[in-house]
Design an enzyme around this catalytic site. Structure first.
Site, PDB file in Angstrom:
ATOM      1  N   THR A 144       0.839  -1.201   0.000  1.00  0.00           N
ATOM      2  CA  THR A 144       0.000   0.000   0.000  1.00  0.00           C
ATOM      3  C   THR A 144       0.871   1.247   0.000  1.00  0.00           C
ATOM      4  OG1 THR A 144      -1.460   1.362   1.384  1.00  0.00           O
ATOM      5  CG2 THR A 144      -0.230  -0.347   2.512  1.00  0.00           C
ATOM      6  N   SER A 179      -1.672   3.318  10.474  1.00  0.00           N
ATOM      7  CA  SER A 179      -2.505   2.361  11.216  1.00  0.00           C
ATOM      8  C   SER A 179      -1.717   1.078  11.387  1.00  0.00           C
ATOM      9  CB  SER A 179      -3.804   2.059  10.464  1.00  0.00           C
ATOM     10  OG  SER A 179      -3.565   1.132   9.406  1.00  0.00           O
ATOM     11  N   TYR A 181      -2.809  -1.839  10.461  1.00  0.00           N
ATOM     12  CA  TYR A 181      -2.944  -2.534   9.173  1.00  0.00           C
ATOM     13  C   TYR A 181      -1.835  -2.098   8.213  1.00  0.00           C
ATOM     14  CZ  TYR A 181      -4.156  -2.489   4.277  1.00  0.00           C
ATOM     15  OH  TYR A 181      -4.069  -2.565   2.917  1.00  0.00           O
ATOM     16  N   HIS A 182      -1.681  -0.802   8.030  1.00  0.00           N
ATOM     17  CA  HIS A 182      -0.645  -0.329   7.103  1.00  0.00           C
ATOM     18  C   HIS A 182       0.746  -0.739   7.587  1.00  0.00           C
ATOM     19  CE1 HIS A 182      -4.018   2.434   5.979  1.00  0.00           C
ATOM     20  NE2 HIS A 182      -3.509   2.305   4.771  1.00  0.00           N
ATOM     21  N   LYS A 185       1.829  -4.109   6.519  1.00  0.00           N
ATOM     22  CA  LYS A 185       2.332  -4.153   5.133  1.00  0.00           C
ATOM     23  C   LYS A 185       3.814  -3.752   5.091  1.00  0.00           C
ATOM     24  CE  LYS A 185      -1.734  -4.704   2.722  1.00  0.00           C
ATOM     25  NZ  LYS A 185      -2.031  -5.505   1.519  1.00  0.00           N
TER      26      LYS A 185
END
Lengths: 383, 383
Positions: A144, A179, A181-182, A185
């Site tokens: 991302t 976040s 989530y990021h 990644k």
């Protein structure tokens, strides 16, 4: 090509599967319905319900004559994933199999832990399955643009040469995300890079911006083949949320000052980008990073475009900024490079007023499904 | 201070516990004996067997009068770890609770997965326990100089300002490590930095080089209080391996060209560094990174010093380079900064010939325990 798509039931996975199949490739998909389960658990189900992956594949076969192989199972289960790689012998594995919601990753310990475990383990297992079973398989990993965050310097495509005290070296571009989530990644990229340089794996890591759009040539073959459309605060991107709010007559919920700027792209361009990456693989030992978006907008610009197009179509569209539930810069420098996919042949589809109008029309056709309880943010991660 | 030491049975954990207790702090330790289990499983048990942590604490109490609290349990079990934080209310949590062997992390899928899961989950749980239960607790995390790898530029202490196309910003210093174990420490740092800046946690991340030494003022109180000494290829650092090989009359196994250069420190300096970090905590929202070593050596320099001191003591010490089982640069630039701990007050103990001689003497006193089967590398991670 033999193409294995992990997360084949997702917003990107399903259109990608149809796209590769329609081009004559042998397509294999894997999904464990994690997104469907989280959507159910958090009252975040999509605007338009979709058949399960087995049914989607059967429907697609009936309208296109093309076969999509489906395995239901968890990429975090290594015995399962390894057996899929053994059976499929993929030339290319497209890894979308991650928990994709930033707000979900920020709810509480349980959701954060699930996100960390699921995303890291899936990536780790893909690496090992390739290393053990299919060492010439090209891994295309969905990263991302959020990995980079919003630094005060220009963002390059994955790598940067740093000059320091009269010497220089090349490194992964610095990454710090907004976040958990990021952040997972970022950890994925670190893991991939370690195993790429140690064992000579071939990996493309796609730093993708938010994707919008519901129409692809294959999805248009039958209304039941439509991609997932989430408009809630958990899975809905800002474009989906604004389009739905416009149709429902709810003021557009700009978070804070609305200067948050990101690179966006059309779903059809995701399909192009992934196909271009697959047809010119990374070299052994190369972690190729491509910044995958076509144009950048601030949240305010998106709100204004939705308002402009929506008003012309007869919707009453107001914009009402709300307190930002996220910890993020609301005004910032943003100048990311994105030329490598253009060099590979990407022909962008831009977010025109026609495209915006089509999304508004699709949502309006399902307006009876809009649940106002899903509109306002339910997760805060400010101090 | 109330000090919680996670991994209190380890090579660093046990001396740290005794050191803080002897200074009058309230000391709480946690361990799940993971290192002991892996040592047993891989035939990598230490040269000198040590009592378990409960017995160590009892022995230490009997010779010093100081109490060390012991909880046996797994930091990856959040309910357990949270309950420990609730019971202890620590001012400072020293997090050593990780699988510490690079070769073990590179054996196979199972050992790699254990390393990834254990190290990331332990760090994640420490973060959440602090955030949920003890938000003013200073986390002192054991990182490693290995996170930086061997870049062609000078290594700074954790952070670097990058000038790029006329703009500049400050970032974590780029990191790329030589094993999965070292890579998990990079992921730990990324996780810590995300939660530090999001929730204002206070974290010191110690980028430590390899530690040597068996004597501390507290360990010297009773021979059964000795720190763990591993000389095998799994847990033994290069100093321990060379010292043991010298005593056993086995040629010193320099890996490849022997130009691999790292920053080293004496166990007593680890104790000083951790105590200095604890007594001047990081600020809320600060990830303070300190490079923790006192002098740097190449593998060849260490081999030559062991040979010099060993020969003088009457051992027959040869040096025989062997094929390098690791993928690493054998000749490289290396110039890491390490001034911050000196500024905090660190008084280094260097690797003098006397210190080397003491290690040789201790090992010689236990020479009957040396198992030649543990000497040669059993794990390769070259292509």
């Amino acid at each position: 090509m033999r193409v294995l798509i992990l997360g084949g039931d997702g917003y990107l996975g399903w259109p990608t599967a149809m796209h590769f199949a329609s081009q004559g490739h042998d397509v294999f998909t894997v999904d464990n319905y994690l997104r469907r389960r989280i959507a159910l658990d958090t009252n975040s189900e999509p605007l338009i319900s979709t058949p399960n992956l087995q049914e989607r594949a059967r429907l697609f076969k009936s309208v296109s004559g093309r076969t999509i192989d489906v395995s239901i199972g968890d990429c975090c289960d290594y015995d399962f994933l390894r057996s899929v790689f053994e059976r499929c012998s993929p030339d290319c594995a497209i890894h979308y199999a991650e928990q994709p919601s930033a707000p979900y990753s920020m709810c509480d310990y349980r959701t954060a832990r699930l996100t960390l475990d699921n995303n890291l383990t899936a990536t780790f297992n893909v690496i090992w399955a390739v290393k053990d079973v299919a060492p010439r398989c090209h891994i295309i990993k969905l990263g991302t643009m959020g990995e980079y965050g919003t630094p005060k310097i220009d963002i390059e495509e994955g790598w940067i040469t740093i000059e320091h005290k009269g010497r220089s070296d090349r490194f992964l571009f610095p990454r710090q995300a907004g976040s958990l989530y990021h952040t997972t990644k970022i950890l994925d990229t670190d893991l991939l890079w370690f195993y790429v340089r140690t064992y000579g794996l071939m990996v493309t890591d796609l730093m993708q911006g938010p994707v919008y759009g519901l129409r692809t040539p294959e999805a248009d073959l039958d209304p039941r083949l439509i991609p997932n459309f989430h408009y809630d605060d958990i899975f809905g991107t800002v474009v989906n949320r604004f389009v739905t709010q416009a149709v429902a007559g709810i003021p557009l919920t700009v978070y804070g000052k609305g200067g948050q700027t990101r690179g966006y792209l059309n779903l059809n361009d995701t399909l192009q980008c992934v196909a271009l990456a697959a047809s010119s693989p990374a070299e052994p030992g190369q972690l190729r990073v491509l910044n995958q978006f076509t144009e950048q907008f601030s949240v305010n610009q998106l709100a204004e475009q939705v308002q402009r197009v929506g008003t012309r179509m007869g919707f009453r569209v107001e914009i009402t900024p709300i307190d930002n539930p996220r910890k993020e810069a609301e005004e910032h420098y943003y100048n990311p490079a994105h030329s490598e996919l253009l060099k590979l042949g990407l022909k962008p589809h831009y977010l025109t007023e026609d495209v915006m109008g089509e999304m508004l029309e699709t949502v309006a056709a399902h307006r009876q499904n809009i649940d106002p309880a899903k509109i306002m943010p339910r997760v805060r991660w400010k101090n």
